[in-house]
Enzyme design. Structure first.
Site, short mmCIF file in Angstrom:
data_model
loop_
_atom_site.label_atom_id
_atom_site.label_comp_id
_atom_site.label_asym_id
_atom_site.label_seq_id
_atom_site.Cartn_x
_atom_site.Cartn_y
_atom_site.Cartn_z
N SER A 69 0.82 -1.21 0.00
CA SER A 69 0.00 0.00 0.00
C SER A 69 0.85 1.26 0.00
O SER A 69 0.35 2.35 -0.22
CB SER A 69 -0.93 -0.01 1.21
OG SER A 69 -0.21 0.28 2.37
N LYS B 143 -5.87 4.66 8.17
CA LYS B 143 -4.74 5.42 7.66
C LYS B 143 -5.04 6.92 7.64
O LYS B 143 -4.24 7.74 8.09
CB LYS B 143 -4.38 4.93 6.25
CG LYS B 143 -3.71 3.57 6.29
CD LYS B 143 -3.51 2.99 4.91
CE LYS B 143 -2.77 1.66 5.00
NZ LYS B 143 -2.73 0.94 3.74
#
Lengths: 803, 159
Positions: free
Chosen positions: A657, A700
């Protein structure tokens, strides 16, 4: 220019309370969990009703989705319609005592047979001694003894007369019989004997010898006589016993005439009583076997009371329908039963009365539910289960026999026919592993009941969740939930599903939230739980477990962990990672840096070099090299050596990611364009520069938001996420509020070009028809740099050129 | 003289099983009749002793039927052992019945010894089937006895 941040309403897929047509959950028809598992319920109903061999069930899914509850609901309903299975008993095997026999009896009658047999023993204990103490019996016995005595005495008397006629006396010595010369009706005096003439002594010796031989012959017939006598006594005893026991057993046989198995058993009991009638006599009455019998009685190992007992292994009294058994401890003995022992004169002995049922016995004819992880953790248990299912019978094997050193005097009970449905409950991983590694598994557990871990909010999903809340509230006697509170629960369920359009089906998590909300509402004095109570419960839960998050964010804010949230830097990008800690996770920003220099086209992943990066992370980094080669140097060598690193990361890094962040860092380093440090990025890229969705997007975004908020939001900060993740957004309300106020932003991007523009504020530039890039664009600057590096590389590789 | 006034009960004993039964009967009778004591008279048949001194002496053992030569010494030992067992049996029965007891060993022709015993007691107990009374000995004895004689059978066993 698409670089417009997402509007606040896109950051959180709110549940509109006006779409929930009720005031409080008290107005709703409660829903019994599990939640949204129609597919699983159908599969389970199929598995439970499918009678063919091998259609046992494995219910798989994540913890907390209500597997046990659904299994129990479906099975209870099915079992109620099924017939009550048989009772199972073990009885003594008269032919092979070490192999107890089983009896299958109609439900609830096992106990009756046990009572009947115990009454029989009681009656025998009274009737048999009475018969053997009767005058008639004694007279018959006496007559037999007398006959033996008379025969013997008569024969001796005859011999004695014969001897006397020949001048020989028959004398009884303390230990036997002897012959001696006689004079005047008595044995001759030794002196007188010695005075006899020699020829007279010779004559006497001959006579003595003859009588002695005749006596020897006679005595040698005694043992056979004794034996015959014993046989006669035994036959008489048997006759008397038959007279007493016969009609008692017959009476029982009549009562159980409808069950041939029991009748056959009673026949063997009848025969055994006759053969072993002495066991019912108390042995003190001068019976020839008195002492030995008393010893046997004391040792009592095989007494009639035990032998004629009925061990009701499974009693179905009071059961309606088939049994549903959940075995919490599926050990070897817990499944197939066990053989107990009792101490007996210093050693351990056993018999069929000490056989104990296992879960397979109890569930026989119905359903057995087992937790797969538990059964796999128990020695022998998994093999036991498969063996039983494969062979269709339950065999009580002591573990020492399985290990190959059978105990002395152990039992081998007749295996009991097995007909049941096994439902294993467990997680997906174990299902996969068993399918892969155990060749028998797939043949036995053909029905996989795969539980959903999320369900759509649309099509009434939100309302059903509201009814689930109502069900939990009712079951646990909690406060009702206001409509707003339910909407907040729905939103949290979506957050747990990591998808704005879905909700989690993990009922356990929902139930926990409902309970904790009730607790918060109680503390706040609210008679009905409100949305604020739900939020308070969530905040409190976060506070309870966020020690590590606090410390991490604090370290960033204090500058121990270097993460800039303002200004601009070349070759430095804020990536975002998710830390997972025991079922809870949070996001944390990490600084990712890139340095470039002349080289041979490698992108060096420092994490990988030191084995701190996992394979997926390495894959992401290698894709970057592909991207550069394809975009900027399809027809010339890529003369670049780039190194990438997660700064201050000392644990492992896994996942791709961060690959877009790494790419931005590289682009910035090559183009020598500073990147805005107030922006963090997440997303993986492919070789064509497209940004792909990643997991944990909410954590996140919130992780970076929390750090920025601590430092002070200046309105320029935000996060760049893949466009594919937009549907997953379920950001915290405070993040949404900050965004609405323009103090924080969330951008979505489809390509790296979009992302780099946001980060640098410089257009990325589209490839022109002549193969060049627009002047001043990021791509043009990267291209120029790479060309320069290639040129330099050429210089170094020319003959005579220095290294 | 009647049984009611019996002061002494004598029982003739030898090594055989029936004579142990007789000891039991005698002890029980002694208690029931309130006798002073029960006396066991172990009869050593003089014929047996003489047999041991003869050079031709051989014995067939019971119940196995083996044959062997015997001498006086062996016979004496065995007689002593048998007497000791009879004494123990009487002691046991007497203690069960809680009556006083005495025991003596007498050697001689069986008829003489037992007949003499009837002269010293009110009641003599004999065992039916005892090895002592072979042939017509029992009948002769009953004809000549000077006291009451009870021939105890094996019938009266108590359970």
């Amino acid at each position: 220019m698409p670089n417009i941040p997402l509007p606040p309403d896109r950051l959180r897929h709110r549940c509109d309370p006006s779409g929930l047509p009720f005031e409080t959950t008290a107005d709703l028809e409660p829903l019994d969990g599990p939640f949204e598992q129609a597919r699983a319920a159908e599969a389970l109903a199929f598995g439970a009703s499918m009678r063919s061999e091998g259609y046992h069930v494995y219910a798989l899914g994540p913890p907390g989705v209500g597997k046990h509850r659904l299994v129990s609901q479906v099975l209870t309903a099915q079992a109620a319609r099924a017939p009550v299975p048989s009772d199972w008993c073990y009885v003594h095997s008269f032919e092979e005592p070490q192999r107890p026999r089983h009896l299958e009896l109609p439900a609830g009658t096992g106990v009756r047979l046990r009572q009947d047999m115990s009454a029989l023993v009681e009656e025998l204990q009274a009737a048999v001694p009475a018969a053997f103490e009767s005058e008639e019996y004694r007279n018959r016995l006496q007559a037999l003894h007398k006959r033996l005595e008379q025969e013997r005495e008569g024969a001796l008397e005859q011999l004695s007369k014969k001897a006397q006629a020949r001048g020989v006396a028959l004398v009884r010595t303390p230990l036997g019989l002897a012959v001696a010369p006689m004079k005047d009706g008595e044995v001759i005096e030794p002196d007188a004997f010695h005075k006899l003439p020699e020829e007279e002594r010779q004559r006497i010796a001959v006579e003595l010898q003859a009588i002695q031989e005749a006596l020897g012959d006679l005595v040698r017939t005694f043992p056979a006589q004794d034996r015959r006598h014993r046989e006669e006594v035994k036959a008489m005893n048997r006759e008397v016993a038959l007279g007493v026991a016969g009609h008692l057993v017959d009476e029982l046989r009549g009562r159980w005439a409808h069950l041939p198995q029991v009748v056959a058993y009673l026949d063997t009991v009848g025969r055994d009583v006759v053969e072993n009638v002495h066991e019912f006599l108390d042995g003190s009455g001068g019976n020839e076997e008195g002492v030995g019998q008393q010893i046997r009685k004391a040792l009592g190992e095989d007494s009639a009371v035990r032998r004629y007992a009925v061990n009701v292994l499974v009693d179905r009294t009071g059961l309606a329908g088939a049994p549903v058994v959940y075995e919490d401890l599926p050990s070897h003995a817990g499944l197939v039963g066990r053989i107990e022992h009792r101490a007996h004169f210093g050693s351990l002995v056993t018999d069929f009365t000490l056989l104990r049922a296992g879960a397979l016995h109890r569930a026989n004819g119905g359903y057995l539910v087992l937790d797969v992880r538990r059964i796999l953790a128990q020695p022998f248990a998994w093999d036991d289960l498969k063996r039983a299912l494969r062979s269709g019978q339950i065999r009580i094997d002591p573990p020492e026999r399985l290990m190959g050193f059978g105990g002395a005097g152990s039992l081998e009970p007749d295996p009991i026919p097995l007909d049941l449905k096994v439902i294993l409950v467990g997680d997906r991983l174990l299902h996969l592993l068993l399918t892969e590694l155990d060749p028998e598994f797939a043949g036995l557990f053909k029905v996989a009941v795969d539980f959903e871990d999320q369900a759509p909010r649309a099509d009434g999903g939100e309302m059903r969740l509201a009814r689930l809340v109502a069900g939990i509230v009712r079951d646990e006697k909690l406060r009702s939930f206001e409509r707003d509170a339910v909407a907040r629960v729905v939103e949290h369920a979506a957050r747990l599903a990591d998808d704005g359009g879905k909700v989690t089906t993990r009922v356990r998590d929902i139930a926990d939230l409902v309970r904790e909300t009730d607790h918060a509402a109680a503390a706040a004095g609210h008679p009905v739980a409100r949305a604020a109570d739900v939020q308070a419960a969530l905040d409190a839960a976060d506070r309870r477990r966020d020690r590590i998050r606090r410390r991490t964010h604090q370290a960033i804010v204090e500058g121990t962990l270097l993460v800039d949230t303002a200004g601009a830097q070349v070759g430095q990008v804020n990536g975002l990672s998710v830390v997972q800690l025991g079922g809870w996770s949070f996001g944390r920003p990490s600084r990712i840096t890139a340095r470039v220099r002349l080289g041979r086209g490698e992108v060096v992943d420092i994490e990988r070099e030191v084995e701190l990066g996992g394979p997926i992370h390495s894959k992401g980094v290698l894709i970057l090299a592909g991207f550069f080669g394809g975009r900027f140097a399809p027809d010339r060598p890529l003369s670049l050596r780039a190194s990438l690193v997660f700064e201050q990361s000392y644990g492992g890094v896994e996942g791709d990611s961060a690959s877009s962040a790494e790419l931005y860092a590289l682009l910035s380093a090559l183009a020598e364009l500073p990147v805005r440090q107030g922006i963090a990025v997440t997303g993986s890229v492919n070789q064509h520069g497209r940004v792909q969705a990643i997991g944990g997007v909410n954590e996140k975004v919130e992780g970076f938001y929390d750090v920025c908020r601590e430092r002070g939001l200046d309105g320029s900060q935000g996060v760049v996420i893949p466009a594919g993740n937009q549907r997953h957004l379920m950001l915290r309300p405070d993040v949404v509020e900050a965004t609405a106020a323009g103090r924080f932003h969330v951008w979505t991007v489809d390509t790296v070009d979009e992302g780099i523009e946001i980060l640098t504020g410089v257009p990325a530039g589209q490839l022109l028809a002549d193969g060049s890039w627009p002047e001043g664009s990021v791509n043009a600057r990267v291209d120029a740099r790479l060309r320069a590096l290639a040129e330099a590389s050429k210089t170094y590789s020319m003959p005579g050129a220095g290294p | 003289m009647t049984l009611r006034t019996a002061r002494r009960v004598v029982v003739a004993l030898d090594a055989s099983a029936p004579s142990r039964e007789a000891a039991r009967t005698a002890a029980e009778l002694a208690r029931r009749l309130g006798a002073v004591e029960v006396t066991g008279v172990f009869v050593e048949d003089v014929n047996v002793v003489r047999l041991g001194s003869l050079p031709t002496a051989r014995e067939i053992r019971l119940p196995e039927g083996t044959e062997r030569a015997i001498d006086l010494e062996t016979l004496e030992t065995e007689l002593r052992a048998a007497a000791s067992r009879a004494r123990q049996a009487l002691a046991h029965e007497a203690s069960v019945e809680r009556v006083a007891w005495s025991f003596e060993v007498r050697r001689g022709p069986v008829m003489n010894v037992v007949l003499a015993a009837t002269g010293e007691t009110d009641l003599l107990v004999l065992a039916e089937g005892s090895a002592l009374f072979t042939g017509d000995l029992l009948e002769r004895l009953l004809g000549a006895a000077r006291s009451l004689v009870l021939v105890a059978g094996t019938r009266g066993r108590r359970r």
